[in-house]
Write an enzyme that holds these catalytic residues in place. Sequence first.
Site, mmCIF file in Angstrom:
data_model
loop_
_atom_site.group_PDB
_atom_site.id
_atom_site.type_symbol
_atom_site.label_atom_id
_atom_site.label_comp_id
_atom_site.label_asym_id
_atom_site.label_seq_id
_atom_site.Cartn_x
_atom_site.Cartn_y
_atom_site.Cartn_z
ATOM 1 N N ASP A 2 0.794 -1.224 0.000
ATOM 2 C CA ASP A 2 0.000 0.000 0.000
ATOM 3 C C ASP A 2 0.830 1.279 0.000
ATOM 4 O O ASP A 2 0.451 2.287 0.605
ATOM 5 C CB ASP A 2 -0.956 -0.007 1.194
ATOM 6 C CG ASP A 2 -2.113 -0.972 0.992
ATOM 7 O OD1 ASP A 2 -2.628 -1.039 -0.142
ATOM 8 O OD2 ASP A 2 -2.487 -1.662 1.955
ATOM 9 N N ASP A 58 -7.185 -3.867 -5.098
ATOM 10 C CA ASP A 58 -6.829 -2.572 -4.543
ATOM 11 C C ASP A 58 -5.489 -2.056 -5.080
ATOM 12 O O ASP A 58 -5.267 -0.847 -5.197
ATOM 13 C CB ASP A 58 -6.715 -2.638 -3.016
ATOM 14 C CG ASP A 58 -7.846 -3.376 -2.332
ATOM 15 O OD1 ASP A 58 -8.277 -4.423 -2.851
ATOM 16 O OD2 ASP A 58 -8.262 -2.945 -1.242
ATOM 17 N N GLY A 67 -9.619 -17.401 -7.178
ATOM 18 C CA GLY A 67 -10.109 -16.096 -6.789
ATOM 19 C C GLY A 67 -10.998 -16.213 -5.567
ATOM 20 O O GLY A 67 -11.890 -17.068 -5.514
ATOM 21 N N THR A 82 -12.356 -13.827 -1.703
ATOM 22 C CA THR A 82 -12.552 -12.511 -1.113
ATOM 23 C C THR A 82 -11.983 -12.477 0.289
ATOM 24 O O THR A 82 -11.930 -13.500 0.970
ATOM 25 C CB THR A 82 -14.038 -12.116 -1.069
ATOM 26 O OG1 THR A 82 -14.137 -10.708 -0.833
ATOM 27 C CG2 THR A 82 -14.811 -12.875 -0.024
ATOM 28 N N ARG A 105 -16.396 -1.883 -3.132
ATOM 29 C CA ARG A 105 -15.172 -1.084 -3.180
ATOM 30 C C ARG A 105 -14.146 -1.700 -4.127
ATOM 31 O O ARG A 105 -13.420 -0.980 -4.816
ATOM 32 C CB ARG A 105 -14.589 -0.890 -1.778
ATOM 33 C CG ARG A 105 -13.493 0.167 -1.745
ATOM 34 C CD ARG A 105 -13.277 0.737 -0.354
ATOM 35 N NE ARG A 105 -12.609 -0.149 0.553
ATOM 36 C CZ ARG A 105 -13.156 -0.703 1.633
ATOM 37 N NH1 ARG A 105 -14.433 -0.489 1.904
ATOM 38 N NH2 ARG A 105 -12.459 -1.468 2.445
ATOM 39 N N TRP A 107 -12.263 0.068 -7.202
ATOM 40 C CA TRP A 107 -10.813 0.090 -7.456
ATOM 41 C C TRP A 107 -10.538 -0.293 -8.909
ATOM 42 O O TRP A 107 -9.625 0.247 -9.546
ATOM 43 C CB TRP A 107 -10.081 -0.883 -6.544
ATOM 44 C CG TRP A 107 -10.062 -0.598 -5.069
ATOM 45 C CD1 TRP A 107 -10.251 -1.516 -4.066
ATOM 46 C CD2 TRP A 107 -9.802 0.649 -4.393
ATOM 47 N NE1 TRP A 107 -10.144 -0.914 -2.826
ATOM 48 C CE2 TRP A 107 -9.867 0.408 -2.998
ATOM 49 C CE3 TRP A 107 -9.531 1.944 -4.850
ATOM 50 C CZ2 TRP A 107 -9.663 1.417 -2.049
ATOM 51 C CZ3 TRP A 107 -9.328 2.958 -3.908
ATOM 52 C CH2 TRP A 107 -9.400 2.688 -2.534
ATOM 53 N N SER A 118 -19.154 -11.465 7.058
ATOM 54 C CA SER A 118 -20.178 -12.362 6.527
ATOM 55 C C SER A 118 -19.739 -13.788 6.835
ATOM 56 O O SER A 118 -18.609 -14.029 7.250
ATOM 57 C CB SER A 118 -20.346 -12.174 5.014
ATOM 58 O OG SER A 118 -19.367 -12.901 4.295
#
Length: 392
Positions: free
Chosen positions: A105, A165, A223, A225, A237, A241, A356
């Site tokens: 980041d 991101d 893939g 999350t 979000r 991105w 979740s």
Amino acid sequence: MAQTFESIMKYPTATDTEIKSAMDKAVEIVRKNLVDFTDMFPAHATKNNIYPKTENTDWTEGFWTGQVWIAYEMTHDEAFKKTGEAHIQSFLHRIKNKICVNHHDMGFLFSLSCVAGYKLTGNEDAKEAAILAADNLASRYREVGHFLQAWGNIDDPAEYRLIIDCLLNLPILYWTSEVTGDKSYAHKAENHIETAMKCVLRPDNSTYHTHYIDLKTGEPTTGVTRQGNRNDSAWARGQAWGIYGTALSYKYLKKAEYIGQFRKVTDYFIEHLPDDLVPYWDFDFDTGSSEPRDSSAAAIAICGMLEMSKYLEKEEAEKYTEIAKKMLKALIKHCANKDYNTCNGLLKHGVYCRKSKFNPCRDRGVDECNTWGDYFYMEALIRLLKDWEIYW
């Protein structure tokens, strides 16, 4: 109920007067926050609508400094410049001493604080800090797979992955190539977006949050999350991105396929907006859901649409600009903070993490302001108020 471009066009558009008034209010709040957040930084999200103080150790501090620089551009008030310059020293200390930088980041942290500060003031410490941050990010580039590893120790099989991101962290590499003449930074950034978009963009134009890469072969594997509702859902979000990330890489590389990718991820976002145009935190949820919104996703998407509109043909550029202004109108109406006595953030109704049964996170910053939402809200406003040189 799915939106269409025809249905979206029926919504009201933010007027120049509304945009200017919203920016004035935002600058007023940023000015009041200088007292608390010059020597310290706001935490990633508010608690009961108030930002706690924190040190410069998270991935989010750059978003606050970015707000300060936008306020400085709007006012030319030396008070904002003084805070921005103090933050440059904090970021230079952080990168020189490698304080909490074992992640990707660097763009979120250093583009909005130090690249911005260098562009606006010519501060050489800002330039040094930003280049060191780019070096740190470039060190995370993996030849096996051609990507920037997001988290964890380099080559850790459990963390050999990218996340969507990171598309917003690539501009610091493009910028560093420009100021140093060393094209290797931009080369790594270009390779990363090529790998990332092959991984994260699904056939229906929704996106994965994070994607694993095989440590031995470099091939994409799975893939999943970390923050979306489920592995196969579209985390709002993350989709945003994708919108802004493709626009930024097009700015630097002018590769036609990024425009095509932009259209895909953006149109998916637009078509899945609820009736009031403020997205829920995941596109699994639609109008009438009791789940929280994520206003920050809308702010990011707006900035991406306004950026890419600079490079599109006139008719298409006008379409996305108009939609962006309609979404901004919704943010001003439903989410903008209008009372500093009860909230010291700019944009309410954001979500950092929502737990979740399919993701590993815990609830953090749910239905609160967050620093990136505040920043991208101000960026959206300034883009529509002046010919703005972006910090990315």
